[in-house]
Design a protein around this motif. Sequence first.
Motif, PDB file in Angstrom:
ATOM      1  N   GLY A 116       0.819  -1.202   0.000  1.00 52.95           N
ATOM      2  CA  GLY A 116       0.000   0.000   0.000  1.00 52.95           C
ATOM      3  C   GLY A 116       0.853   1.251   0.000  1.00 52.95           C
ATOM      4  N   TRP A 117       0.198   2.401  -0.132  1.00 51.28           N
ATOM      5  CA  TRP A 117       0.882   3.688  -0.131  1.00 51.28           C
ATOM      6  C   TRP A 117       1.433   4.021   1.252  1.00 51.28           C
ATOM      7  N   ASP A 118       2.561   4.676   1.262  1.00 56.90           N
ATOM      8  CA  ASP A 118       3.015   5.393   2.455  1.00 56.90           C
ATOM      9  C   ASP A 118       2.357   6.765   2.370  1.00 56.90           C
ATOM     10  N   THR A 119       1.174   6.859   2.931  1.00 54.30           N
ATOM     11  CA  THR A 119       0.370   8.069   2.771  1.00 54.30           C
ATOM     12  C   THR A 119       0.933   9.265   3.535  1.00 54.30           C
ATOM     13  N   ARG A 120       1.781   8.999   4.494  1.00 52.11           N
ATOM     14  CA  ARG A 120       2.427  10.113   5.204  1.00 52.11           C
ATOM     15  C   ARG A 120       3.494  10.755   4.309  1.00 52.11           C
ATOM     16  N   THR A 121       4.372   9.936   3.751  1.00 47.24           N
ATOM     17  CA  THR A 121       5.444  10.448   2.905  1.00 47.24           C
ATOM     18  C   THR A 121       4.895  11.112   1.640  1.00 47.24           C
ATOM     19  N   HIS A 122       3.859  10.522   1.071  1.00 43.49           N
ATOM     20  CA  HIS A 122       3.316  10.999  -0.210  1.00 43.49           C
ATOM     21  C   HIS A 122       2.026  11.791  -0.025  1.00 43.49           C
ATOM     22  N   PHE A 123       1.850  12.352   1.161  1.00 45.31           N
ATOM     23  CA  PHE A 123       0.593  13.030   1.490  1.00 45.31           C
ATOM     24  C   PHE A 123       0.275  14.169   0.518  1.00 45.31           C
ATOM     25  N   ASP A 124       1.207  15.060   0.275  1.00 43.71           N
ATOM     26  CA  ASP A 124       0.946  16.202  -0.613  1.00 43.71           C
ATOM     27  C   ASP A 124       0.662  15.744  -2.036  1.00 43.71           C
ATOM     28  N   PHE A 125       1.442  14.780  -2.511  1.00 43.48           N
ATOM     29  CA  PHE A 125       1.262  14.237  -3.858  1.00 43.48           C
ATOM     30  C   PHE A 125      -0.143  13.649  -4.020  1.00 43.48           C
ATOM     31  N   LEU A 126      -0.554  12.822  -3.076  1.00 39.98           N
ATOM     32  CA  LEU A 126      -1.862  12.180  -3.160  1.00 39.98           C
ATOM     33  C   LEU A 126      -2.993  13.195  -2.992  1.00 39.98           C
ATOM     34  N   SER A 127      -2.838  14.124  -2.086  1.00 42.26           N
ATOM     35  CA  SER A 127      -3.881  15.119  -1.838  1.00 42.26           C
ATOM     36  C   SER A 127      -4.178  15.938  -3.089  1.00 42.26           C
ATOM     37  N   GLU A 128      -3.126  16.336  -3.789  1.00 37.60           N
ATOM     38  CA  GLU A 128      -3.309  17.139  -4.997  1.00 37.60           C
ATOM     39  C   GLU A 128      -4.034  16.357  -6.080  1.00 37.60           C
ATOM     40  N   ILE A 129      -3.660  15.110  -6.253  1.00 39.14           N
ATOM     41  CA  ILE A 129      -4.296  14.286  -7.286  1.00 39.14           C
ATOM     42  C   ILE A 129      -5.753  14.008  -6.932  1.00 39.14           C
ATOM     43  N   ILE A 130      -6.008  13.674  -5.684  1.00 38.91           N
ATOM     44  CA  ILE A 130      -7.372  13.382  -5.248  1.00 38.91           C
ATOM     45  C   ILE A 130      -8.263  14.604  -5.416  1.00 38.91           C
ATOM     46  N   ASP A 131      -7.726  15.770  -5.131  1.00 40.71           N
ATOM     47  CA  ASP A 131      -8.501  16.992  -5.313  1.00 40.71           C
ATOM     48  C   ASP A 131      -8.902  17.180  -6.777  1.00 40.71           C
ATOM     49  N   ARG A 132      -8.006  16.868  -7.693  1.00 43.09           N
ATOM     50  CA  ARG A 132      -8.315  16.995  -9.122  1.00 43.09           C
ATOM     51  C   ARG A 132      -9.449  16.050  -9.522  1.00 43.09           C
ATOM     52  N   PHE A 133      -9.406  14.834  -9.013  1.00 40.25           N
ATOM     53  CA  PHE A 133     -10.455  13.861  -9.354  1.00 40.25           C
ATOM     54  C   PHE A 133     -11.781  14.222  -8.677  1.00 40.25           C
ATOM     55  N   ASN A 134     -11.711  14.661  -7.437  1.00 37.71           N
ATOM     56  CA  ASN A 134     -12.941  15.027  -6.726  1.00 37.71           C
ATOM     57  C   ASN A 134     -13.653  16.199  -7.390  1.00 37.71           C
ATOM     58  N   GLN A 135     -12.890  17.118  -7.954  1.00 40.27           N
ATOM     59  CA  GLN A 135     -13.482  18.289  -8.606  1.00 40.27           C
ATOM     60  C   GLN A 135     -14.346  17.924  -9.805  1.00 40.27           C
ATOM     61  N   VAL A 136     -14.069  16.782 -10.427  1.00 42.69           N
ATOM     62  CA  VAL A 136     -14.877  16.367 -11.584  1.00 42.69           C
ATOM     63  C   VAL A 136     -15.806  15.205 -11.233  1.00 42.69           C
ATOM     64  N   GLY A 137     -15.963  14.932  -9.936  1.00 39.66           N
ATOM     65  CA  GLY A 137     -16.973  13.970  -9.497  1.00 39.66           C
ATOM     66  C   GLY A 137     -16.579  12.514  -9.588  1.00 39.66           C
ATOM     67  N   ILE A 138     -15.273  12.230  -9.599  1.00 42.55           N
ATOM     68  CA  ILE A 138     -14.816  10.846  -9.627  1.00 42.55           C
ATOM     69  C   ILE A 138     -14.503  10.391  -8.207  1.00 42.55           C
ATOM     70  N   ARG A 139     -15.131   9.311  -7.768  1.00 40.63           N
ATOM     71  CA  ARG A 139     -14.850   8.776  -6.440  1.00 40.63           C
ATOM     72  C   ARG A 139     -13.416   8.251  -6.387  1.00 40.63           C
ATOM     73  N   THR A 140     -12.747   8.510  -5.278  1.00 33.46           N
ATOM     74  CA  THR A 140     -11.347   8.133  -5.155  1.00 33.46           C
ATOM     75  C   THR A 140     -11.142   7.090  -4.057  1.00 33.46           C
ATOM     76  N   SER A 141     -10.136   6.237  -4.275  1.00 35.65           N
ATOM     77  CA  SER A 141      -9.771   5.234  -3.292  1.00 35.65           C
ATOM     78  C   SER A 141      -8.249   5.094  -3.291  1.00 35.65           C
ATOM     79  N   ILE A 142      -7.658   4.953  -2.112  1.00 38.20           N
ATOM     80  CA  ILE A 142      -6.208   4.802  -1.968  1.00 38.20           C
ATOM     81  C   ILE A 142      -5.902   3.390  -1.474  1.00 38.20           C
ATOM     82  N   PHE A 143      -5.016   2.710  -2.162  1.00 38.40           N
ATOM     83  CA  PHE A 143      -4.574   1.362  -1.813  1.00 38.40           C
ATOM     84  C   PHE A 143      -3.643   1.441  -0.612  1.00 38.40           C
TER      85      PHE A 143
END
Length: 237
Positions: free
Chosen positions: A104-131
């Motif tokens: 799975g992701w190291d969500t602490r180390t990659h927090f900013d990277f993942l947050s930015e991408i998830i925000d882009r997907f959420n803005q267009v209504g795509i449900r997001t999931s992190i492994f």
Amino acid sequence: MTKLSVNVNKIATLRNARGGNMPNVLKVALDCEAFGADGITVHPRPDARHIRYSDVYELRPQLRTEFNIEGYPSDPFINLVLQVKPNQVTLVPDAPDAITSNAGWDTRTHFDFLSEIIDRFNQVGIRTSIFVDTNPELIEFAAKTGTDRIELYTEPYASAYASDREKAVAPFIKAAALAHKLGLGINAGHDLNLENLRYFHEQIPVLDEVSIGHALITDALYLGLQETIRQYKDCLK
């Protein structure tokens, strides 16, 4: 009821081994839906060794159930998802040459990277999931990214199931309880099969979805696709 999403990557692997279009990935995906699958999952990789980007474009307008695209969020992958707009995108930390997802992701180390991408997907209504793995701290950081769901990486459970299923599932019960408390939806996948799926679901009834490919397609060689999907769905009742 927990939904069953069928990963059709192995169908594409078989097709690609010979060339041509046999078996037809689109037809198999539509058959899976007709036989009771609640969704279809694909995992396109940079080397296109199984699902190709062209498959993703072909599948999207034809599918009637939920469409889940999983993969590492490279720029080409992000662009694909934004163009296709699946119901769900699952972000996995695969290296380009990975045979299969194995952590799975190291969500602490990659927090900013993942947050930015998830925000882009959420803005267009795509449900997001992190492994993710079952590490509580990493689940908490996943929740802070703004993701809708997590997908629990279940290979450790599957590997230990035969020797001590209660011990094997214990960290997943705790992880699911924490995720549920944090308001996250909970998916699961990797090495779940007809032997271990029912028990996993019984212990974690809050599961939203399981994504299963390799084991399901293998079982279908013996049982047939329709009967295999029926048996997997029965494990989730």
